[in-house]
Design a protein around this motif. Structure first.
Motif, PDB file in Angstrom:
ATOM      1  N   ARG A 202       7.271   8.757  -5.564  1.00  6.19           N
ATOM      2  CA  ARG A 202       7.886   8.876  -6.883  1.00  6.19           C
ATOM      3  C   ARG A 202       8.455   7.614  -7.556  1.00  6.19           C
ATOM      4  O   ARG A 202       8.085   7.384  -8.791  1.00  6.19           O
ATOM      5  CB  ARG A 202       8.976   9.918  -6.845  1.00  6.19           C
ATOM      6  N   HIS A 203       9.023   6.758  -6.766  1.00  7.04           N
ATOM      7  CA  HIS A 203       9.593   5.476  -7.437  1.00  7.04           C
ATOM      8  C   HIS A 203       8.873   4.097  -7.137  1.00  7.04           C
ATOM      9  O   HIS A 203       9.125   3.200  -7.584  1.00  7.04           O
ATOM     10  CB  HIS A 203      11.009   5.533  -6.858  1.00  7.04           C
ATOM     11  N   ALA A 204       7.940   4.147  -6.286  1.00 11.06           N
ATOM     12  CA  ALA A 204       7.204   3.145  -5.964  1.00 11.06           C
ATOM     13  C   ALA A 204       6.647   2.232  -7.549  1.00 11.06           C
ATOM     14  O   ALA A 204       6.789   1.089  -7.270  1.00 11.06           O
ATOM     15  CB  ALA A 204       5.864   3.344  -5.083  1.00 11.06           C
ATOM     16  N   PRO A 205       6.149   2.692  -8.478  1.00 12.75           N
ATOM     17  CA  PRO A 205       5.688   2.137  -9.294  1.00 12.75           C
ATOM     18  C   PRO A 205       6.844   1.221 -10.117  1.00 12.75           C
ATOM     19  O   PRO A 205       6.626   0.267 -10.595  1.00 12.75           O
ATOM     20  CB  PRO A 205       5.017   3.267 -10.337  1.00 12.75           C
ATOM     21  N   THR A 206       8.010   1.683  -9.864  1.00 10.61           N
ATOM     22  CA  THR A 206       9.332   1.028 -10.507  1.00 10.61           C
ATOM     23  C   THR A 206      10.205   0.029  -9.655  1.00 10.61           C
ATOM     24  O   THR A 206      10.884  -0.495 -10.027  1.00 10.61           O
ATOM     25  CB  THR A 206      10.163   2.189 -11.246  1.00 10.61           C
ATOM     26  N   LEU A 207       9.528  -0.030  -8.456  1.00  2.01           N
ATOM     27  CA  LEU A 207      10.173  -0.767  -7.463  1.00  2.01           C
ATOM     28  C   LEU A 207       9.945  -2.367  -8.140  1.00  2.01           C
ATOM     29  O   LEU A 207       8.892  -2.677  -8.500  1.00  2.01           O
ATOM     30  CB  LEU A 207       9.726  -0.827  -6.043  1.00  2.01           C
TER      31      LEU A 207
ATOM     32  N   PRO B  22       5.281  -4.645   8.149  1.00  2.00           N
ATOM     33  CA  PRO B  22       4.475  -5.532   7.035  1.00  2.00           C
ATOM     34  C   PRO B  22       3.920  -4.477   6.126  1.00  2.00           C
ATOM     35  O   PRO B  22       3.090  -3.686   6.563  1.00  2.00           O
ATOM     36  CB  PRO B  22       3.546  -6.186   7.819  1.00  2.00           C
ATOM     37  N   VAL B  23       4.376  -4.469   4.891  1.00  7.77           N
ATOM     38  CA  VAL B  23       4.042  -3.527   3.833  1.00  7.77           C
ATOM     39  C   VAL B  23       3.696  -4.455   2.656  1.00  7.77           C
ATOM     40  O   VAL B  23       4.396  -5.059   2.093  1.00  7.77           O
ATOM     41  CB  VAL B  23       4.767  -2.386   3.461  1.00  7.77           C
TER      42      VAL B  23
ATOM     43  N   LEU C  46       1.930  -0.911  -2.654  1.00  9.47           N
ATOM     44  CA  LEU C  46       2.383   0.010  -2.694  1.00  9.47           C
ATOM     45  C   LEU C  46       3.085   0.309  -4.017  1.00  9.47           C
ATOM     46  O   LEU C  46       2.894   1.669  -4.374  1.00  9.47           O
ATOM     47  CB  LEU C  46       3.887  -0.155  -2.012  1.00  9.47           C
ATOM     48  N   ARG C  47       3.408  -0.523  -4.938  1.00  9.33           N
ATOM     49  CA  ARG C  47       3.756  -0.239  -6.293  1.00  9.33           C
ATOM     50  C   ARG C  47       2.598   0.416  -6.980  1.00  9.33           C
ATOM     51  O   ARG C  47       2.801   1.103  -8.268  1.00  9.33           O
ATOM     52  CB  ARG C  47       4.186  -1.487  -7.256  1.00  9.33           C
ATOM     53  N   ARG C  48       1.256   0.029  -6.805  1.00 10.36           N
ATOM     54  CA  ARG C  48       0.138   0.750  -7.339  1.00 10.36           C
ATOM     55  C   ARG C  48      -0.281   2.134  -6.773  1.00 10.36           C
ATOM     56  O   ARG C  48      -1.290   2.691  -7.035  1.00 10.36           O
ATOM     57  CB  ARG C  48      -1.124   0.062  -7.205  1.00 10.36           C
ATOM     58  N   LEU C  49       0.569   2.289  -5.765  1.00  5.59           N
ATOM     59  CA  LEU C  49       0.461   3.701  -4.993  1.00  5.59           C
ATOM     60  C   LEU C  49      -0.804   3.633  -3.999  1.00  5.59           C
ATOM     61  O   LEU C  49      -1.641   4.597  -3.921  1.00  5.59           O
ATOM     62  CB  LEU C  49       0.450   5.002  -5.893  1.00  5.59           C
ATOM     63  N   ASP C  50      -1.392   2.475  -3.673  1.00  4.51           N
ATOM     64  CA  ASP C  50      -2.423   2.354  -2.872  1.00  4.51           C
ATOM     65  C   ASP C  50      -2.118   3.145  -1.628  1.00  4.51           C
ATOM     66  O   ASP C  50      -1.294   2.919  -1.145  1.00  4.51           O
ATOM     67  CB  ASP C  50      -2.799   0.813  -2.585  1.00  4.51           C
ATOM     68  N   SER C  51      -2.977   4.189  -1.338  1.00  3.48           N
ATOM     69  CA  SER C  51      -3.032   5.170  -0.055  1.00  3.48           C
ATOM     70  C   SER C  51      -2.657   4.249   1.299  1.00  3.48           C
ATOM     71  O   SER C  51      -1.883   4.720   2.087  1.00  3.48           O
ATOM     72  CB  SER C  51      -3.920   6.206  -0.040  1.00  3.48           C
TER      73      SER C  51
END
Length: 180
Positions: A60-65, A8-9, A14-19
């Motif tokens: 690197r790509h999370a914001p664009t997923l 579960p993610v 993740l797209r906001r790069l939350d740690s």
């Protein structure tokens, strides 16, 4: 081989790069990616490096997923592509396939059952390692990692029908080898 459930993610986080979401992705998939790469034939060290690179690319790509991204399929696609690129440049031989990582089984009750289970697991791993690469990849993604054949097709760049055919061939070959 039993297919693990997707970890579960929170994809929005993740797209906001939350740690915490990045950590959850790593905790949920790093071991699976490492095992997948080892079964494809990577050494432990190379698999570890490729897993790290997978997560660097994820960050690197999370914001664009896209919102509908299946994280498991995305990560396994990246891992497979990195492995294939690394293999093109690295020296290698088939002996690494025989060094498959195994998790100890806790389900066997007696020492005899544990020995039988260990031998069966070893036979399966050797048989999977001996499959042609195209069949091994689809088998590991569908049976080992629990991706459905359509997701595996996307990872492998194949049509769903070609994926199902490769999976059927892999299963038939394994059945023949293991039933002898």
């Amino acid at each position: 081989m039993s297919a693990p459930a997707d970890a579960p993610v929170d994809l929005v986080a993740l797209r906001r790069l939350d740690s915490a979401a990045v950590d959850a992705a790593f905790d949920g998939y790093a071991h699976r990616l490492h095992a997948f790469l080892r079964r494809l034939g990577a050494s432990a060290e190379v698999a570890e490096e490729l897993v790290q690179e997978c997560f660097l690319r994820l960050v690197r790509h999370a914001p664009t997923l896209r919102e509908d991204t299946r994280l498991a399929a995305w990560l396994f696609t990246v891992a497979r592509n990195l492995y294939r690129s690394q293999r093109r440049w690295a020296w290698g031989d088939g002996t690494r396939l025989l060094e498959l990582a195994r998790a100890p089984s806790s389900t066997a009750v007696t020492p005899g059952e544990a020995l039988d289970a260990s031998r069966a697991q070893g036979r399966l791993e050797v048989a999977v390692a001996a499959l042609p690469e195209a069949q091994r990849e689809v088998f590991l993604l569908v049976v080992g990692e629990g991706l459905d054949p359509t997701e595996a097709a996307g990872v492998l760049g194949l049509t769903p029908e070609a994926t199902r055919q490769r999976l059927a061939r892999a299963r038939r070959t394994l059945q023949e080898v293991l039933c002898d």
